[in-house]
Design a protein around this motif. Sequence first.
Motif, PDB file in Angstrom:
ATOM      1  N   TRP A  55       1.042  -1.189   0.003  1.00  9.75           N
ATOM      2  CA  TRP A  55       0.080   0.044   0.012  1.00  9.75           C
ATOM      3  C   TRP A  55       0.974   1.244  -0.154  1.00  9.75           C
ATOM      4  O   TRP A  55       1.756   1.407   0.799  1.00  9.75           O
ATOM      5  CB  TRP A  55      -1.061   0.009   1.170  1.00  9.75           C
ATOM      6  CG  TRP A  55      -2.084  -0.783   1.165  1.00  9.75           C
ATOM      7  CD1 TRP A  55      -2.596  -1.659  -0.038  1.00  9.75           C
ATOM      8  CD2 TRP A  55      -2.807  -1.170   2.070  1.00  9.75           C
ATOM      9  NE1 TRP A  55      -3.838  -2.178   0.538  1.00  9.75           N
ATOM     10  CE2 TRP A  55      -3.797  -2.240   1.907  1.00  9.75           C
ATOM     11  CE3 TRP A  55      -2.895  -1.064   3.770  1.00  9.75           C
ATOM     12  CZ2 TRP A  55      -4.721  -2.740   2.703  1.00  9.75           C
ATOM     13  CZ3 TRP A  55      -3.730  -1.402   4.590  1.00  9.75           C
ATOM     14  CH2 TRP A  55      -4.801  -2.260   3.889  1.00  9.75           C
ATOM     15  N   TYR A  58      -3.008   6.192   0.664  1.00  6.79           N
ATOM     16  CA  TYR A  58      -4.229   5.645   1.205  1.00  6.79           C
ATOM     17  C   TYR A  58      -4.921   6.599   2.488  1.00  6.79           C
ATOM     18  O   TYR A  58      -4.242   7.464   2.850  1.00  6.79           O
ATOM     19  CB  TYR A  58      -4.123   4.110   1.804  1.00  6.79           C
ATOM     20  CG  TYR A  58      -2.989   3.924   2.788  1.00  6.79           C
ATOM     21  CD1 TYR A  58      -3.155   4.244   4.125  1.00  6.79           C
ATOM     22  CD2 TYR A  58      -1.824   3.227   2.298  1.00  6.79           C
ATOM     23  CE1 TYR A  58      -1.913   3.685   5.136  1.00  6.79           C
ATOM     24  CE2 TYR A  58      -0.644   3.076   3.021  1.00  6.79           C
ATOM     25  CZ  TYR A  58      -0.903   3.166   4.590  1.00  6.79           C
ATOM     26  OH  TYR A  58       0.176   2.941   5.255  1.00  6.79           O
ATOM     27  N   THR A  59      -6.050   6.453   2.761  1.00  3.79           N
ATOM     28  CA  THR A  59      -6.557   6.945   3.954  1.00  3.79           C
ATOM     29  C   THR A  59      -6.845   5.735   5.139  1.00  3.79           C
ATOM     30  O   THR A  59      -7.588   4.802   4.751  1.00  3.79           O
ATOM     31  CB  THR A  59      -7.808   7.615   3.617  1.00  3.79           C
ATOM     32  OG1 THR A  59      -7.373   8.817   2.618  1.00  3.79           O
ATOM     33  CG2 THR A  59      -8.365   8.612   4.881  1.00  3.79           C
ATOM     34  N   ARG A 173     -11.108   1.262   8.706  1.00  2.00           N
ATOM     35  CA  ARG A 173     -11.127   1.236   7.404  1.00  2.00           C
ATOM     36  C   ARG A 173      -9.727   1.937   6.995  1.00  2.00           C
ATOM     37  O   ARG A 173      -9.258   3.041   7.060  1.00  2.00           O
ATOM     38  CB  ARG A 173     -12.413   2.147   6.907  1.00  2.00           C
ATOM     39  CG  ARG A 173     -12.551   2.227   5.533  1.00  2.00           C
ATOM     40  CD  ARG A 173     -13.790   2.890   5.153  1.00  2.00           C
ATOM     41  NE  ARG A 173     -14.810   1.981   5.131  1.00  2.00           N
ATOM     42  CZ  ARG A 173     -16.091   1.951   4.457  1.00  2.00           C
ATOM     43  NH1 ARG A 173     -16.144   3.048   3.682  1.00  2.00           N
ATOM     44  NH2 ARG A 173     -16.587   1.028   4.372  1.00  2.00           N
ATOM     45  N   THR A 175      -8.957   3.204   2.701  1.00  2.00           N
ATOM     46  CA  THR A 175      -9.478   3.480   1.456  1.00  2.00           C
ATOM     47  C   THR A 175      -8.158   3.916   0.840  1.00  2.00           C
ATOM     48  O   THR A 175      -7.435   4.499   1.100  1.00  2.00           O
ATOM     49  CB  THR A 175     -10.344   4.485   1.242  1.00  2.00           C
ATOM     50  OG1 THR A 175     -10.235   5.726   1.902  1.00  2.00           O
ATOM     51  CG2 THR A 175     -11.986   3.778   2.046  1.00  2.00           C
ATOM     52  N   ASP A 176      -8.310   3.909  -0.503  1.00  2.00           N
ATOM     53  CA  ASP A 176      -7.361   4.280  -1.885  1.00  2.00           C
ATOM     54  C   ASP A 176      -7.795   5.833  -1.841  1.00  2.00           C
ATOM     55  O   ASP A 176      -8.965   6.289  -1.489  1.00  2.00           O
ATOM     56  CB  ASP A 176      -7.126   3.563  -2.917  1.00  2.00           C
ATOM     57  CG  ASP A 176      -8.054   3.712  -4.027  1.00  2.00           C
ATOM     58  OD1 ASP A 176      -9.138   4.427  -3.738  1.00  2.00           O
ATOM     59  OD2 ASP A 176      -8.260   2.823  -4.825  1.00  2.00           O
ATOM     60  N   GLY A 179     -11.484   6.444  -3.109  1.00  2.00           N
ATOM     61  CA  GLY A 179     -12.418   6.025  -2.212  1.00  2.00           C
ATOM     62  C   GLY A 179     -12.591   4.354  -2.111  1.00  2.00           C
ATOM     63  O   GLY A 179     -13.537   3.870  -1.562  1.00  2.00           O
ATOM     64  N   LYS A 180     -11.854   3.677  -3.143  1.00  2.00           N
ATOM     65  CA  LYS A 180     -12.164   2.192  -3.125  1.00  2.00           C
ATOM     66  C   LYS A 180     -11.473   1.561  -1.685  1.00  2.00           C
ATOM     67  O   LYS A 180     -10.641   1.936  -1.067  1.00  2.00           O
ATOM     68  CB  LYS A 180     -11.043   1.604  -4.196  1.00  2.00           C
ATOM     69  CG  LYS A 180     -11.160   0.203  -4.263  1.00  2.00           C
ATOM     70  CD  LYS A 180     -10.347  -0.632  -4.839  1.00  2.00           C
ATOM     71  CE  LYS A 180     -10.377  -1.920  -5.046  1.00  2.00           C
ATOM     72  NZ  LYS A 180      -9.219  -2.668  -5.818  1.00  2.00           N
ATOM     73  N   VAL A 181     -12.296   0.720  -1.185  1.00  2.00           N
ATOM     74  CA  VAL A 181     -12.028   0.142   0.201  1.00  2.00           C
ATOM     75  C   VAL A 181     -11.032  -0.770  -0.056  1.00  2.00           C
ATOM     76  O   VAL A 181     -11.363  -1.901  -0.619  1.00  2.00           O
ATOM     77  CB  VAL A 181     -13.486  -0.332   0.887  1.00  2.00           C
ATOM     78  CG1 VAL A 181     -13.031  -1.090   2.127  1.00  2.00           C
ATOM     79  CG2 VAL A 181     -14.514   0.713   1.060  1.00  2.00           C
ATOM     80  N   LEU A 182     -10.026  -0.794   0.887  1.00  2.00           N
ATOM     81  CA  LEU A 182      -8.938  -1.601   0.833  1.00  2.00           C
ATOM     82  C   LEU A 182      -9.089  -2.577   2.124  1.00  2.00           C
ATOM     83  O   LEU A 182      -8.584  -3.765   1.989  1.00  2.00           O
ATOM     84  CB  LEU A 182      -7.644  -0.855   0.763  1.00  2.00           C
ATOM     85  CG  LEU A 182      -7.325   0.054  -0.373  1.00  2.00           C
ATOM     86  CD1 LEU A 182      -6.119   0.828  -0.067  1.00  2.00           C
ATOM     87  CD2 LEU A 182      -7.237  -0.755  -1.668  1.00  2.00           C
ATOM     88  N   ASP A 184     -11.929  -3.087   5.714  1.00  2.00           N
ATOM     89  CA  ASP A 184     -13.098  -2.540   6.455  1.00  2.00           C
ATOM     90  C   ASP A 184     -13.261  -3.672   7.425  1.00  2.00           C
ATOM     91  O   ASP A 184     -13.566  -4.766   7.040  1.00  2.00           O
ATOM     92  CB  ASP A 184     -14.043  -2.150   5.505  1.00  2.00           C
ATOM     93  CG  ASP A 184     -15.330  -1.671   6.004  1.00  2.00           C
ATOM     94  OD1 ASP A 184     -16.548  -1.641   5.697  1.00  2.00           O
ATOM     95  OD2 ASP A 184     -15.186  -0.869   7.285  1.00  2.00           O
TER      96      ASP A 184
END
Length: 189
Positions: A55, A58-59, A173, A175-176, A179-182, A184
């Motif tokens: 990764w 990301y957030t 969570r 996300t990229d 907003g795609k969830v990596l 959760d």
Amino acid sequence: PPAKETAKPPIVAGPGIDPGVRKAFIKGGEWKIDAADLVQEKLGYGEIVFGDITWTDYTFTCESQWLDGNPEHGLAFRYNPTGREVFFIGGWGNKESCATKIRSEKFVKQRRTGNGTVTKDVWNRLTVLVRGQHCECYRDGKLILQFDDVDPSDLQGQVSLYSHGSARFRNIRVTDPKGKVLFDGMPES
């Protein structure tokens, strides 16, 4: 008579995008799932590492709650073989927030600021946003620290949750940037 000791349920993940990112290793502490929360029960250092070593941008968000002992707790990001960055609240006598670069388990650079006080049993929303060399750390939606990491070897890695006392974490969570969830849910040990 003494209370009967019950077995702790294992840490098990819910549904996910890539099952591999749920695999975690516990670096310290005593971790368990309690309802929808991930709890580090030990009064002392505890850390659980998970995610994908590749990764980059990301957030990483979660809600955290200090329960007992030392109030310092937070998120680590870009966790890789060379080290990691850590964003925490409740540091230095429950007075400061900090982002710390750690290499070979030694503090290399600390970025400290006020606004770190935490209250027992109150939820805090922690967010770390990493894009290229730029990092931003938020508490309850308010920007606390931002900085640029100039070391190119530190621009990717997993994430972790950690505490120096007992703490709870939920709504974990990653996300990229689109907003795609990596990730959760809960990590698996």
